[in-house]
Design a protein around this motif. Structure first.
Motif, PDB file in Angstrom:
ATOM      1  N   LEU A   1      18.164 -50.418  -0.396  1.00  0.00           N
ATOM      2  CA  LEU A   1      18.050 -49.132   0.311  1.00  0.00           C
ATOM      3  C   LEU A   1      19.414 -48.399   0.406  1.00  0.00           C
ATOM      4  O   LEU A   1      19.451 -47.179   0.455  1.00  0.00           O
ATOM      5  N   GLN A   2      20.671 -49.317   0.690  1.00  0.00           N
ATOM      6  CA  GLN A   2      21.791 -48.686   1.022  1.00  0.00           C
ATOM      7  C   GLN A   2      22.243 -47.873  -0.352  1.00  0.00           C
ATOM      8  O   GLN A   2      22.672 -46.831  -0.319  1.00  0.00           O
ATOM      9  N   SER A   3      21.763 -48.365  -1.390  1.00  0.00           N
ATOM     10  CA  SER A   3      22.060 -47.688  -2.848  1.00  0.00           C
ATOM     11  C   SER A   3      21.422 -46.407  -2.749  1.00  0.00           C
ATOM     12  O   SER A   3      21.893 -45.619  -3.308  1.00  0.00           O
ATOM     13  N   ALA A   4      20.248 -46.366  -2.627  1.00  0.00           N
ATOM     14  CA  ALA A   4      19.362 -45.142  -2.427  1.00  0.00           C
ATOM     15  C   ALA A   4      19.930 -44.129  -1.529  1.00  0.00           C
ATOM     16  O   ALA A   4      19.936 -43.084  -1.530  1.00  0.00           O
ATOM     17  N   LEU A   5      20.335 -44.565  -0.358  1.00  0.00           N
ATOM     18  CA  LEU A   5      20.819 -43.716   0.693  1.00  0.00           C
ATOM     19  C   LEU A   5      22.270 -43.197   0.096  1.00  0.00           C
ATOM     20  O   LEU A   5      22.652 -42.084   0.364  1.00  0.00           O
ATOM     21  N   ILE A   6      23.169 -43.989  -0.372  1.00  0.00           N
ATOM     22  CA  ILE A   6      24.520 -43.580  -0.902  1.00  0.00           C
ATOM     23  C   ILE A   6      24.267 -42.395  -1.890  1.00  0.00           C
ATOM     24  O   ILE A   6      24.865 -41.404  -1.986  1.00  0.00           O
ATOM     25  N   TYR A   7      23.149 -42.648  -2.798  1.00  0.00           N
ATOM     26  CA  TYR A   7      22.917 -41.729  -4.086  1.00  0.00           C
ATOM     27  C   TYR A   7      22.512 -40.404  -3.077  1.00  0.00           C
ATOM     28  O   TYR A   7      22.872 -39.363  -3.336  1.00  0.00           O
ATOM     29  N   MET A   8      21.641 -40.547  -2.230  1.00  0.00           N
ATOM     30  CA  MET A   8      21.055 -39.178  -1.485  1.00  0.00           C
ATOM     31  C   MET A   8      22.107 -38.577  -0.859  1.00  0.00           C
ATOM     32  O   MET A   8      22.209 -37.211  -0.777  1.00  0.00           O
ATOM     33  N   GLN A   9      23.018 -39.380   0.004  1.00  0.00           N
ATOM     34  CA  GLN A   9      24.231 -38.698   0.672  1.00  0.00           C
ATOM     35  C   GLN A   9      25.199 -37.896  -0.423  1.00  0.00           C
ATOM     36  O   GLN A   9      25.308 -36.563  -0.166  1.00  0.00           O
ATOM     37  N   ASN A  10      25.465 -38.483  -1.603  1.00  0.00           N
ATOM     38  CA  ASN A  10      26.224 -38.185  -2.638  1.00  0.00           C
ATOM     39  C   ASN A  10      25.571 -36.533  -2.986  1.00  0.00           C
ATOM     40  O   ASN A  10      26.298 -35.661  -3.313  1.00  0.00           O
ATOM     41  N   ALA A  11      24.375 -36.738  -3.340  1.00  0.00           N
ATOM     42  CA  ALA A  11      23.560 -35.655  -4.015  1.00  0.00           C
ATOM     43  C   ALA A  11      23.411 -34.414  -2.991  1.00  0.00           C
ATOM     44  O   ALA A  11      23.450 -33.325  -3.287  1.00  0.00           O
ATOM     45  N   ALA A  12      23.215 -34.859  -1.617  1.00  0.00           N
ATOM     46  CA  ALA A  12      23.193 -33.885  -0.791  1.00  0.00           C
ATOM     47  C   ALA A  12      24.318 -33.108  -0.571  1.00  0.00           C
ATOM     48  O   ALA A  12      24.361 -31.743  -0.567  1.00  0.00           O
ATOM     49  N   LYS A  13      25.318 -33.678  -0.544  1.00  0.00           N
ATOM     50  CA  LYS A  13      26.855 -33.282  -0.364  1.00  0.00           C
ATOM     51  C   LYS A  13      27.052 -32.173  -1.546  1.00  0.00           C
ATOM     52  O   LYS A  13      27.518 -30.956  -1.448  1.00  0.00           O
ATOM     53  N   ALA A  14      26.635 -32.665  -2.712  1.00  0.00           N
ATOM     54  CA  ALA A  14      26.952 -31.971  -4.038  1.00  0.00           C
ATOM     55  C   ALA A  14      26.025 -30.649  -3.948  1.00  0.00           C
ATOM     56  O   ALA A  14      26.272 -29.529  -4.584  1.00  0.00           O
ATOM     57  N   ALA A  15      24.948 -30.791  -3.328  1.00  0.00           N
ATOM     58  CA  ALA A  15      23.880 -29.600  -3.326  1.00  0.00           C
ATOM     59  C   ALA A  15      24.509 -28.654  -1.937  1.00  0.00           C
ATOM     60  O   ALA A  15      23.754 -27.563  -1.680  1.00  0.00           O
ATOM     61  N   GLY A  16      25.511 -28.954  -1.386  1.00  0.00           N
ATOM     62  CA  GLY A  16      25.721 -28.087  -0.269  1.00  0.00           C
ATOM     63  C   GLY A  16      25.038 -28.404   1.089  1.00  0.00           C
ATOM     64  O   GLY A  16      24.971 -27.661   2.054  1.00  0.00           O
ATOM     65  N   ALA A  17      24.485 -29.542   1.151  1.00  0.00           N
ATOM     66  CA  ALA A  17      23.652 -29.986   2.603  1.00  0.00           C
ATOM     67  C   ALA A  17      24.151 -30.928   3.227  1.00  0.00           C
ATOM     68  O   ALA A  17      24.990 -31.852   2.644  1.00  0.00           O
ATOM     69  N   ASN A  18      23.792 -31.222   4.468  1.00  0.00           N
ATOM     70  CA  ASN A  18      24.530 -32.109   5.350  1.00  0.00           C
ATOM     71  C   ASN A  18      23.468 -33.039   6.003  1.00  0.00           C
ATOM     72  O   ASN A  18      23.414 -33.632   6.753  1.00  0.00           O
ATOM     73  N   ALA A  19      22.098 -32.711   5.526  1.00  0.00           N
ATOM     74  CA  ALA A  19      20.939 -33.608   5.823  1.00  0.00           C
ATOM     75  C   ALA A  19      20.199 -33.829   4.580  1.00  0.00           C
ATOM     76  O   ALA A  19      20.017 -33.079   3.877  1.00  0.00           O
ATOM     77  N   VAL A  20      19.492 -35.051   4.809  1.00  0.00           N
ATOM     78  CA  VAL A  20      18.364 -35.374   3.938  1.00  0.00           C
ATOM     79  C   VAL A  20      16.844 -35.283   4.945  1.00  0.00           C
ATOM     80  O   VAL A  20      16.998 -36.036   5.799  1.00  0.00           O
ATOM     81  N   VAL A  21      16.057 -34.451   4.772  1.00  0.00           N
ATOM     82  CA  VAL A  21      14.880 -34.281   5.678  1.00  0.00           C
ATOM     83  C   VAL A  21      13.422 -34.425   5.039  1.00  0.00           C
ATOM     84  O   VAL A  21      13.596 -34.749   3.869  1.00  0.00           O
ATOM     85  N   ASN A  22      12.638 -34.819   5.911  1.00  0.00           N
ATOM     86  CA  ASN A  22      11.217 -35.334   5.237  1.00  0.00           C
ATOM     87  C   ASN A  22      11.249 -36.336   4.344  1.00  0.00           C
ATOM     88  O   ASN A  22      10.770 -36.371   3.148  1.00  0.00           O
ATOM     89  N   LEU A  23      12.258 -37.184   4.524  1.00  0.00           N
ATOM     90  CA  LEU A  23      12.410 -38.296   3.626  1.00  0.00           C
ATOM     91  C   LEU A  23      11.574 -39.429   4.028  1.00  0.00           C
ATOM     92  O   LEU A  23      11.073 -39.753   5.141  1.00  0.00           O
ATOM     93  N   ASN A  24      11.135 -39.781   2.828  1.00  0.00           N
ATOM     94  CA  ASN A  24      10.113 -40.822   2.872  1.00  0.00           C
ATOM     95  C   ASN A  24      10.106 -41.824   1.651  1.00  0.00           C
ATOM     96  O   ASN A  24      10.720 -41.540   0.675  1.00  0.00           O
ATOM     97  N   SER A  25       9.444 -42.966   1.808  1.00  0.00           N
ATOM     98  CA  SER A  25       9.435 -43.952   0.782  1.00  0.00           C
ATOM     99  C   SER A  25       8.424 -43.580  -0.227  1.00  0.00           C
ATOM    100  O   SER A  25       7.321 -42.720   0.003  1.00  0.00           O
ATOM    101  N   ASN A  26       8.620 -43.504  -1.613  1.00  0.00           N
ATOM    102  CA  ASN A  26       7.717 -43.309  -2.908  1.00  0.00           C
ATOM    103  C   ASN A  26       7.873 -44.160  -3.929  1.00  0.00           C
ATOM    104  O   ASN A  26       7.730 -43.716  -5.127  1.00  0.00           O
TER     105      ASN A  26
END
Length: 144
Positions: A86-111
């Motif tokens: 999960l930490q690896s997944a969150l780190i990836y999402m954090q970095n991708a969100a910042k690259a997209a100009g976002a400061n949050a990941v919303v509607n986040l679900n396991s998939n």
């Protein structure tokens, strides 16, 4: 003698297959993993994670971001291996969100295997004898 050796070798080859075949599903607490990753400096706090929800006023920047991360589970408890995944997944999402100009990941679900598990407090992880994995999907957003 030769037959006994063949049987012994065949049995030895089947043991790793049986061990690897384990796929235990766990539903574990999100907040503990986020706290651990933040304390370790793996998450910098610049991106907030909203599992199963979207806060009022969130402006979606990108829809349908996803990641699937696996980690070595050998010699680790399922909970520890799942935390690492999960930490690896969150780190990836954090970095991708910042690259997209976002400061949050919303509607986040396991998939996991494209089967959505929605929860505001738990995530889904699958653990085996050798690997553990977590898959997430969500939307990148700007929140205040």
């Amino acid at each position: 003698m030769k037959k006994a050796l063949v049987l012994a070798l065949s049995a030895a080859l089947l043991i790793p297959v049986a061990a690897q075949a384990r796929d235990t599903t766990h539903y574990l607490t999100i907040k503990d993993v986020i706290a651990e990753a933040t304390a370790a400096g793996k998450l910098d706090g610049s991106v907030k994670f909203y599992f199963g929800t979207k806060p009022a006023g969130a402006k979606i920047v990108q829809v349908g971001a996803s990641t699937s991360k696996k980690t070595n589970a050998f010699g680790k408890s399922d909970e520890k291996a799942c935390s690492w995944a999960l930490q690896s997944a969150l780190i990836y999402m954090q970095n991708a969100a910042k690259a997209a100009g976002a400061n949050a990941v919303v509607n986040l679900n396991s998939n996991y295997k494209n089967v959505v598990y929605k929860s505001t407090s738990k995530y889904e992880c699958h653990a085996g004898a050798v690997m553990a994995g977590v898959a997430l999907k969500g939307d990148f957003a700007r929140v205040r």
